[in-house]
Scaffold this motif. Structure first.
Motif, mmCIF file in Angstrom:
data_model
loop_
_atom_site.group_PDB
_atom_site.id
_atom_site.type_symbol
_atom_site.label_atom_id
_atom_site.label_comp_id
_atom_site.label_asym_id
_atom_site.label_seq_id
_atom_site.Cartn_x
_atom_site.Cartn_y
_atom_site.Cartn_z
ATOM 1 N N SER A 1 41.993 41.587 42.266
ATOM 2 C CA SER A 1 42.815 41.934 43.434
ATOM 3 C C SER A 1 44.088 41.104 43.474
ATOM 4 O O SER A 1 45.172 41.613 43.790
ATOM 5 N N LYS B 1 32.440 41.782 41.716
ATOM 6 C CA LYS B 1 33.041 43.113 41.691
ATOM 7 C C LYS B 1 33.504 43.586 43.065
ATOM 8 O O LYS B 1 33.507 44.786 43.363
ATOM 9 N N ARG C 1 38.490 48.577 41.071
ATOM 10 C CA ARG C 1 38.958 47.917 42.295
ATOM 11 C C ARG C 1 39.853 48.824 43.115
ATOM 12 O O ARG C 1 39.910 48.708 44.349
ATOM 13 N N GLY D 1 34.842 41.283 37.801
ATOM 14 C CA GLY D 1 35.805 41.754 38.791
ATOM 15 C C GLY D 1 36.485 40.638 39.550
ATOM 16 O O GLY D 1 37.074 40.876 40.611
#
Length: 687
Positions: A272, A195, A39, A268
């Motif tokens: 974030s 992802k 990421r 994923g």
């Protein structure tokens, strides 16, 4: 939301923060590391554990077994902030790797999953963090595979944590799948992308109702430590968002709460949001260095791991807590011994890159610091401080007797074993003088297996291993008087020694006593020590082939020859008397008994008691384990012969988390079938 400076005025983003990834075996730590690196564009493509192409778990042993067996380090950058992640093994057999790493990290991300069976293992991890006062957040992984409400999962996980697990997010569900999340601090909804970073969406009325309810619960937890927030809630006043974030940061860093995020490392998802939380809320290195260093320290490094490489020699992985270090610097180990840095490297997985200098917050590898150990503190200042204590090694749980297949490799094996133990303090090497074996002790089957694989792969040693022999002994129940006469004529001077010995039992634990009542010089005074030496030598192998203990020997009579008597002749006579007399003393086999304390979750206490009883153990009782809610300590006396593979059965009965400590207590008589079996296992026969 972000702290602009740290405790000593360092600008945010200018020093890397070191984050430990910890959690039970199989929870997805290595996959999360891979997702974090992908990421942040450190990797072009996210690898998988299954494919064997991850940055972490890249050693031959980790690849072979599909599990972390040592810490893995990787650095990255996110929105201008630098991070170093330390991926720690989750198996209880390799937790010592985590112990060393935690001495140099700023914060931990605890990776868990919706699995009740792993709650005791999660408690082991959280206990280690709580004991070191390390701030932490929990990342609930594999949300895509969970079928329960997140708050129900937290109810299951909460007993593992001393502080409240506080939800920072709730999932957005669609067809029983988590398709996104609602951030309870920002009050925003996001949808996942495979992802890729999530994107913000509008909340439905139903989700907004759920968000209000969950956010209020979060605020209630925060208000337990903030009177202003409590007052706002009581008066039904919406708290200022900055106040909410300030409380979240402070209470997490103070160890009052453990915020909970969730996602799926494999896909994923949630990565974030986790990175943003770390960027805004993780403490800087000053929090750690202020606990360790005095105000006059110019440079200091905390050693968190020791490695021996095939070509680069010894490597010490260390965190720079203050100042700067350069290749060639002279440093002082714990303020005393001077050492010199011979090579400075940055580390990324299995790759080390040479650098000239490292600054505050960096995690680096230092070359050839021969006397430096994991846990040491290195500084430019002599005598300025003593540093942290080295991590307390975990008590060994399983042992194997190990030897080189080729006799010529014995010296190399000793050196390699010493290096393995230096790399991993939870491995220990000892010599059993009674059985003449080298014992390799570790935390379990896999731990010892990996150690043996490293001996073969890393050091090219062919070794064999077997279950250690039990140091049985024997004693006697009756007394006797016996004559031992050694007479030999072979031309010239002959050999003559004649003694009468009384052999009698002593109370358990008294050892061996030798005395004499010789009068009139029937055995000259100068030969009495030789009689004693011969008797003691003969007691080294008794009727059953084991050392004899708790015996009194008294020399009462004898005779000598003025020409043929000698020290050697009387030594032989003393030994002969013992060998002939012991069978008449009702010999009995003795086995070592250990005091064992077993730690286990209390729902497994009954199973543990049954295991102890089935192994000829004597249960002494059990109590609640101090400061461990939901755990017991079982005390028992257990024969050493039954302890060998005890840990395997204990962990099978306790979801893999039981541990024990043992120490020798006494020797006890062994008779009947148990004695016959002991003799068969040892390959001994009566003398």
């Amino acid at each position: 939301m972000a702290n602009s400076t740290n405790g000593k005025g360092t600008a945010a983003g200018s020093t890397p923060r070191c984050i430990a990834l910890v959690g039970p075996f199989g929870s997805g730590k290595t996959s999360l590391l891979e997702a974090l690196l992908a990421r942040t564009d450190k990797l072009a493509r996210q690898g998988t554990v299954t494919d064997g192409n991850t940055v972490g778990d890249a050693s031959p042993e980790a690849r072979s077994h599909g599990m972390s067996v040592e810490v893995n380090v990787a650095d990255t950058e996110y929105l201008g902030d630098r991070f170093v992640f330390v991926d720690c093994p989750g198996s209880v057999e390799f937790l010592s790797e985590m112990d060393g790493a935690l001495s140099g990290v700023d914060m931990a991300v605890v990776v868990a999953e919706d699995d009740e069976r792993k709650v005791p293992a999660l408690q082991l991890i959280l206990k280690a963090l709580e004991a070191r006062a390390i701030p932490r957040v929990l990342f609930l992984n594999k949300i895509d595979k969970s079928s329960r409400r997140v708050r129900d999962v937290l109810t299951v996980l909460q007993p593992a944590s001393e502080v409240p697990l506080v939800l920072r997010q709730i999932p957005i569900w669609e067809d029983s799948q988590a398709t996104g999340f609602i951030d309870l601090a920002l009050e925003r909804a996001h949808v996942y992308h495979e992802k890729e970073p999530s994107t913000e969406i509008d909340m439905s009325d139903e989700d907004r109702t759920r968000e209000h309810e969950a956010r209020f619960t979060m605020l209630e937890h925060l208000a337990d430590h903030d009177d202003d927030l409590m007052e706002a809630l009581l008066e039904d006043i919406a708290p200022d968002r900055d106040l909410v974030f300030s409380d979240l940061v402070k209470e997490m860093q103070d160890g009052l709460i453990c915020p909970v995020f969730f996602g799926s490392a494999d896909h994923g998802n949630g990565v974030s949001r986790l990175l943003k939380a770390l960027r805004h809320e993780a403490p800087f290195v000053d929090t750690l260095s202020n606990r360790i260093l005095d105000d006059n320290s110019r440079a200091a490094l905390q050693v968190i791991k020791t490695l021996h490489t095939q070509h680069g020699g010894k490597i010490s992985i260390a965190r720079v807590l203050e100042g700067q270090v350069s290749d060639g610097d002279s440093l002082f180990r714990n303020g005393r011994d001077e050492v010199k840095v011979s090579g400075l490297f940055s580390v990324f997985g299995q790759t080390a890159s040479k650098i000239a200098t490292a600054g505050k917050g960096d995690l680096v590898a230092l070359g050839r610091l021969e006397h430096v150990e994991t846990g040491d503190l290195l500084s430019h200042d002599e005598g300025a401080f003593t540093g942290l204590n080295s991590p307390e090694p975990r008590s060994p749980a399983l042992a194997t007797a190990i030897e080189a297949v080729q006799r010529k490799d014995e010296v190399r094996l000793s050196a390699a074993l010493a290096k393995l133990a230096e790399e991993d303090p939870s491995l220990s090497i000892s010599q059993n003088q009674t059985t003449a074996e080298t014992l390799l002790k570790g935390q379990g089957e896999m731990h010892l297996r990996v150690a043996q694989e490293r001996l073969a792969g890393k050091y090219g040693l062919d070794v064999s291993a077997h279950t250690p022999h039990i140091p049985y002994a024997e004693t006697i129940r009756a007394r006797t008087k016996v004559r031992g006469r050694h007479k030999k004529q072979s031309g010239g001077h002959g050999q003559f020694g004649d003694v009468v010995l009384e052999i009698s039992p002593l109370p358990r634990g008294e050892g061996i006593q030798f005395s004499d009542t010789i009068t009139g010089g029937v055995v000259p005074k100068q030969y009495i020590p030789s009689v004693r030496d011969g008797a003691l030598d003969a007691l080294g192998r008794g009727t059953f082939g084991f050392p004899v203990v708790d015996v009194a020997i008294c020399l009462t009579d004898g005779s000598y020859h003025s020409v043929d008597s000698s020290d050697q002749a009387f030594k032989m006579a003393g030994a002969l008397a013992i060998r002939e007399g012991l069978p008449d003393c009702k010999p009995v086999l003795l086995e070592p008994i250990h005091k064992v304390v077993i730690a286990c979750p209390n729902d497994a206490t009954a199973r543990v008691n049954a295991i102890v009883s089935a192994r000829r153990g004597q249960l002494l009782g059990f109590d609640a384990r101090p400061s461990w809610p939901g755990w017991d300590e079982v005390q028992a006396l257990l024969p050493e012969a039954e302890i060998g593979d005890l840990i395997i059965e204990l962990r099978s009965a306790t979801a893999g988390v039981a541990s024990y400590v043992s120490e020798f207590d006494h020797m006890a008589e062994l008779s009947g079938k148990a004695a016959e079996q002991a003799l068969q296992r040892s390959g001994k026969q009566a003398a």
